[in-house]
Design a protein around this motif. Sequence first.
Motif, PDB file in Angstrom:
ATOM      1  N   GLY A  78       0.813  -1.217   0.000  1.00  0.00           N
ATOM      2  CA  GLY A  78       0.000   0.000   0.000  1.00  0.00           C
ATOM      3  C   GLY A  78       0.841   1.258   0.000  1.00  0.00           C
ATOM      4  O   GLY A  78       0.504   2.250  -0.656  1.00  0.00           O
ATOM      5  N   THR A  79       1.958   1.223   0.739  1.00  0.00           N
ATOM      6  CA  THR A  79       2.831   2.395   0.764  1.00  0.00           C
ATOM      7  C   THR A  79       3.448   2.659  -0.604  1.00  0.00           C
ATOM      8  O   THR A  79       3.501   3.808  -1.071  1.00  0.00           O
ATOM      9  CB  THR A  79       3.930   2.204   1.807  1.00  0.00           C
ATOM     10  OG1 THR A  79       3.335   1.982   3.081  1.00  0.00           O
ATOM     11  CG2 THR A  79       4.837   3.414   1.879  1.00  0.00           C
ATOM     12  N   GLY A  80       3.932   1.630  -1.275  1.00  0.00           N
ATOM     13  CA  GLY A  80       4.507   1.812  -2.609  1.00  0.00           C
ATOM     14  C   GLY A  80       3.471   2.276  -3.619  1.00  0.00           C
ATOM     15  O   GLY A  80       3.730   3.178  -4.433  1.00  0.00           O
ATOM     16  N   PHE A  81       2.322   1.648  -3.581  1.00  0.00           N
ATOM     17  CA  PHE A  81       1.256   2.067  -4.514  1.00  0.00           C
ATOM     18  C   PHE A  81       0.821   3.509  -4.234  1.00  0.00           C
ATOM     19  O   PHE A  81       0.575   4.289  -5.170  1.00  0.00           O
ATOM     20  CB  PHE A  81       0.075   1.117  -4.378  1.00  0.00           C
ATOM     21  CG  PHE A  81      -1.083   1.471  -5.261  1.00  0.00           C
ATOM     22  CD1 PHE A  81      -1.045   1.192  -6.619  1.00  0.00           C
ATOM     23  CD2 PHE A  81      -2.212   2.092  -4.736  1.00  0.00           C
ATOM     24  CE1 PHE A  81      -2.108   1.530  -7.436  1.00  0.00           C
ATOM     25  CE2 PHE A  81      -3.272   2.428  -5.541  1.00  0.00           C
ATOM     26  CZ  PHE A  81      -3.226   2.145  -6.900  1.00  0.00           C
ATOM     27  N   GLY A  82       0.737   3.887  -2.954  1.00  0.00           N
ATOM     28  CA  GLY A  82       0.360   5.263  -2.619  1.00  0.00           C
ATOM     29  C   GLY A  82       1.394   6.275  -3.061  1.00  0.00           C
ATOM     30  O   GLY A  82       1.051   7.362  -3.533  1.00  0.00           O
ATOM     31  N   ALA A  83       2.682   5.916  -2.949  1.00  0.00           N
ATOM     32  CA  ALA A  83       3.726   6.835  -3.400  1.00  0.00           C
ATOM     33  C   ALA A  83       3.660   7.046  -4.897  1.00  0.00           C
ATOM     34  O   ALA A  83       3.826   8.170  -5.398  1.00  0.00           O
ATOM     35  CB  ALA A  83       5.094   6.295  -2.996  1.00  0.00           C
ATOM     36  N   LEU A  84       3.380   5.969  -5.651  1.00  0.00           N
ATOM     37  CA  LEU A  84       3.271   6.088  -7.103  1.00  0.00           C
ATOM     38  C   LEU A  84       2.070   6.953  -7.501  1.00  0.00           C
ATOM     39  O   LEU A  84       2.189   7.864  -8.329  1.00  0.00           O
ATOM     40  CB  LEU A  84       3.170   4.700  -7.727  1.00  0.00           C
ATOM     41  CG  LEU A  84       3.012   4.650  -9.256  1.00  0.00           C
ATOM     42  CD1 LEU A  84       4.220   5.292  -9.938  1.00  0.00           C
ATOM     43  CD2 LEU A  84       2.814   3.205  -9.725  1.00  0.00           C
ATOM     44  N   MET A  85       0.931   6.671  -6.902  1.00  0.00           N
ATOM     45  CA  MET A  85      -0.270   7.444  -7.231  1.00  0.00           C
ATOM     46  C   MET A  85      -0.146   8.896  -6.748  1.00  0.00           C
ATOM     47  O   MET A  85      -0.624   9.828  -7.418  1.00  0.00           O
ATOM     48  CB  MET A  85      -1.490   6.795  -6.586  1.00  0.00           C
ATOM     49  CG  MET A  85      -1.794   5.395  -7.091  1.00  0.00           C
ATOM     50  SD  MET A  85      -2.053   5.350  -8.889  1.00  0.00           S
ATOM     51  CE  MET A  85      -3.522   6.361  -9.029  1.00  0.00           C
ATOM     52  N   GLY A  86       0.523   9.104  -5.611  1.00  0.00           N
ATOM     53  CA  GLY A  86       0.729  10.467  -5.146  1.00  0.00           C
ATOM     54  C   GLY A  86       1.639  11.271  -6.042  1.00  0.00           C
ATOM     55  O   GLY A  86       1.448  12.479  -6.221  1.00  0.00           O
ATOM     56  N   SER A  87       2.637  10.594  -6.633  1.00  0.00           N
ATOM     57  CA  SER A  87       3.522  11.293  -7.569  1.00  0.00           C
ATOM     58  C   SER A  87       2.757  11.749  -8.807  1.00  0.00           C
ATOM     59  O   SER A  87       2.939  12.880  -9.285  1.00  0.00           O
ATOM     60  CB  SER A  87       4.679  10.387  -7.965  1.00  0.00           C
ATOM     61  OG  SER A  87       5.429  10.006  -6.827  1.00  0.00           O
ATOM     62  N   LEU A  88       1.901  10.884  -9.320  1.00  0.00           N
ATOM     63  CA  LEU A  88       1.097  11.272 -10.487  1.00  0.00           C
ATOM     64  C   LEU A  88       0.148  12.418 -10.140  1.00  0.00           C
ATOM     65  O   LEU A  88       0.006  13.385 -10.908  1.00  0.00           O
ATOM     66  CB  LEU A  88       0.312  10.059 -10.989  1.00  0.00           C
ATOM     67  CG  LEU A  88       1.143   8.889 -11.524  1.00  0.00           C
ATOM     68  CD1 LEU A  88       0.235   7.726 -11.930  1.00  0.00           C
ATOM     69  CD2 LEU A  88       2.016   9.325 -12.700  1.00  0.00           C
TER      70      LEU A  88
END
Length: 294
Positions: free
Chosen positions: A248-258
């Motif tokens: 969840g942390t990795g996916f959130g970082a990716l979506m937050g960057s976008l």
Amino acid sequence: MDVNEMQRCMRRYKFLSPRLTTQGFSHTPPRTHCHLSQPTVPPPQCDNTFPKSVFARWWKSLPSRKVSCEGDSSLPTATDRMERAHSSVEQRNSNIVSEVEIQNYLAQESGEDRLRKMFSKNYLGQWSPELQFIYHVTLQTSGMTFLCMFVLAGRQAKNEFIERNRVTVFKTRFQAARRLQDTVFLFGMKEGFKWAVRVSLFTMSFLLISQSIAVYRNKSSVWEYSFASAVTIGAMKASLGLRGFLVGTGFGALMGSLAGLLAMGAMKLANETQEQRHYWQIQKELETEKYDCR
């Protein structure tokens, strides 16, 4: 010679015109021509009266049609208007804050001061613009989520009710329709409220973390959105264990960057970055303080 004869003689020769009196003759002075002075014509006066007609009464009823014979001292002259405009310009110029004053104020404040001001009210009793932005976005997002999930959940509940009650026999059509409406409404309200709470909590935590980092640094960038999204989604998936938290942390970082890239592009186009917003806020506060001190 008697008196009458003497009078006739004198009239004959046009010597004088005597007047007979009891005491004798009395000479009357000759008549002189009376040169009358020309009468002084008064200057024309301004007469605002009109004939007593319908048009005259209508004309007098108009306040803007009144004619003044003498100068009205209550009306502003050109000099008065120029003085008022000059005084207003001087007042505005006296409230202007220079660039040096704003930069000195920004250099003296710290990140903790900006963060403390973000979570406190101003002199008008209003919250900071950052908290107002978080509140409005969270409220709008939760409302839109509730409406969307209510419609989708209601459609799903309708299909499930029809599949589940294909062989059920109801006493009347009204009973069947009433049961269907109750099921759709209750399931839609339940799912809509559940997802509205989830989305509102996610939105509030995401914006609160990102705005706090931007205010503390006084700078807008993509990293605060990545960090806020990673922390928020990681905390939501922590109930699934360590693996769920990391994913969840990795996916959130990716979506937050976008999301941060899109937000930065929009703020750059609208000139609404954190630096510019804070600059305008400090300028307004200094102008208010200067106006109050006058």
